[in-house]
Design an enzyme around this catalytic site. Structure first.
Site, PDB file in Angstrom:
ATOM      1  N   GLU A  92      30.276   0.150  31.287  1.00 22.81           N
ATOM      2  CA  GLU A  92      29.484  -0.404  30.272  1.00 22.81           C
ATOM      3  C   GLU A  92      28.147   0.260  29.988  1.00 22.81           C
ATOM      4  O   GLU A  92      27.747   0.232  28.541  1.00 22.81           O
ATOM      5  CB  GLU A  92      29.370  -2.035  30.352  1.00 22.81           C
TER       6      GLU A  92
ATOM      7  N   HIS B 274      28.787   3.241  27.678  1.00 24.97           N
ATOM      8  CA  HIS B 274      28.807   2.706  26.282  1.00 24.97           C
ATOM      9  C   HIS B 274      27.248   2.498  25.828  1.00 24.97           C
ATOM     10  O   HIS B 274      27.065   2.980  24.684  1.00 24.97           O
ATOM     11  CB  HIS B 274      29.519   1.392  26.042  1.00 24.97           C
TER      12      HIS B 274
HETATM   13 CO    CO Z   1      35.329   0.932  27.072  1.00 21.07          CO
END
Ligand code: CO
Length: 495
Positions: A264, A267
């Site tokens: 994450e 991201h």
């Molecule tokens: Co992902």
């Protein structure tokens, strides 16, 4: 209208839409992180109001005129304005083809499908959810017809997630990947399936502190971001300097939580690296889900599961989890995060077998959308493909055809982006390693800023200027292919 006036109207509407989207994201974030259960109905109504206002502002005929006119004048605009006009028109043209009653029918079917899946999956009850999935499939096919396509209805669907992608390019690419993986999975599995599993007890507080330290070292900026706890980890952007990630904790396996947090974070680093000046416009937005996923997997796998990273991470673990001396040894730590074995559940798959899960889903989506497979026959077809590509067969629905929420909540054409992310990031890494000759040593020392700066320069700062395949050609001089990713796996696991 004068260009100056057009630009003013165009950007003021984009900025309004951006604020509304951020408000909606905040409501959604709170829904998953803090909201008490009985608030669900009220929250759904609030979200619906925002989405109605947003929709009206997008389909507003006056705004459409502004976008069309600006697009007509694109040759006289700056590059940034061109990109923003082009991408806004692309989205708007699609919206204009979908009648209001279709949009609301689709939204209802997706919401219902999701809530039924939440109940039916633990009960392993495919029959219960079948009518709802059939409705979604019918609507998705209608959507493809409304949007139009040249060759395959799938093209119209995948375009929502990976702009410009088509069945005729994505299918051969991923089939080629599947073929190459089929050759290397057996020998890799043989060598890596018996690596140890983590056993122990790791309290949530030390896990949280360790995760904070690890993501901070990667470059996550706590002045513009937060980590919170949810059942399903995700990343969301709530504003131009407000990026949230979430994680979950398993007290018997902290590495699971840690690696999902690193994913994450990948991201989040992408969103944090977008040009803030262009926030809320396509120039300041991520280009596609495939490129997004390339960023998360870059940090999680190419960096996070490397020998070099294990040297760095074992030292950090020593500070935060002093009792487990096994994990202070880089070689042992590397083994814990690199077991390879075909498995039934996509989200638990290792980096070698993962893409086969995606190929299976892509083949089923193509078959369903092209009327070659009915929803009734989907579970059997699923099982056959698992047997064929991974050599194992689910014995129930919940770890088979019902394991992922995507189809049941209306996302058909989404899955290929996960595998595209693997292909994109391996190609990027080849060039990054050439541009940063001592990258391995930097990673060993826990220095990630040069790699992050490289990604910002080559990927993040461009926003939607180039679509995925063009972006990768600019970076590498080559077309997207499976080769670099497969070579990466061979070098790592078979050398
Ligand atoms: Co992902």
């Amino acid at each position: 209208m004068e260009t100056t006036e057009l630009r003013k109207l165009f950007y003021s509407r984009l900025s309004e839409l951006y604020r509304l989207n951020c408000i909606s994201a905040l409501l959604g974030w709170d829904q998953q992180v803090y909201m008490p259960p009985k608030a669900a109905q009220g929250r759904a109504e609030q979200l619906e109001s925002i989405s109605i206002i947003t929709h009206q502002k997008i389909v507003d005929p006056d705004f459409a005129k502004v976008v069309d006119e600006l697009y007509e004048k694109r040759d006289s605009l700056s590059i940034e304005d061109q990109v923003n006009a082009r991408e806004t028109k692309r989205v708007l043209d699609k919206q204009r083809k979908l009648p209001d009653d279709f949009v609301s029918e689709m939204a209802q079917a997706c919401a219902l499908g999701y809530s039924e899946w939440v109940k039916a999956r633990p009960a392993n009850d495919f029959a219960a959810i079948k009518p709802s999935l059939e409705r979604i499939v019918a609507l998705v096919k209608r959507k493809a017809d409304l949007l139009g396509y040249d060759e395959n209805p799938y093209d119209a669907l995948i375009d929502d997630f990976e702009p410009g992608a088509k069945a005729s390019t994505v299918k051969p690419l991923l089939m080629n990947l599947a073929e190459k993986l089929a050759e290397i999975i057996p020998p890799i599995t043989k060598r890596f399936k018996d690596l140890p599993r983590l056993q122990g007890h790791y309290d949530q507080k030390s896990q949280y502190e360790l995760a904070r330290r690890v993501v901070k070292d990667l470059g996550f900026d706590f002045e513009t971001g937060r980590i919170d706890t949810t059942a399903h980890p995700f990343m969301t952007t709530l504003g131009r300097a407000d990026i949230r990630i979430t994680t979950r904790y398993d007290e018997s396996d902290f590495l699971m939580s840690l690696y999902s947090t690193i994913h994450e974070t990948g991201h989040a680093l992408y969103e944090m690296g977008l040009d803030r000046e262009w926030a809320g416009t396509p120039m300041g937005e991520p280009v596609s889900l495939g490129i997004h996923e390339s960023q998360s997997r870059m940090w999680e796998n190419l960096v996070g599961r490397s020998r070099e990273y294990a040297k760095y991470l074992s030292g950090i673990i020593k500070e935060y989890i002093p009792q487990d001396s096994n994990l202070h040894d880089p070689d042992k730590l590397w083994q814990y995060v690199n077991r390879v074995e075909p498995s039934l559940v996509r989200t638990e798959a290792d980096e070698v077998t993962y893409s086969q899960h995606i190929v299976i889903r892509m083949l089923l989506e193509l078959a369903v959308v092209n009327n070659e497979l009915s929803v009734t026959d989907l579970p059997d077809a699923w099982n056959e493909l698992y047997e064929k590509y991974l050599g194992i067969k689910p014995t129930d629905y919940k770890n088979g055809v019902m394991q992922d929420v995507h189809w049941y909540s209306g996302s058909i054409g989404y899955f290929p982006t996960y595998a595209l992310g693997n292909l994109y990031n391996a190609m990027m890494m080849e060039v990054a390693k050439r541009d940063i000759p001592d990258l391995s040593q930097q990673i060993e020392r826990g220095e990630f800023s040069k790699l992050l700066a490289w990604l910002r320069e080559n990927v993040h700062k461009h926003g939607m200027r180039y679509h995925g395949p063009e972006l990768i050609r600019n970076i590498t001089g080559k077309d997207l292919s499976a080769e670099p990713f497969v070579n990466y796996l061979k070098n790592k696991f078979l050398d």
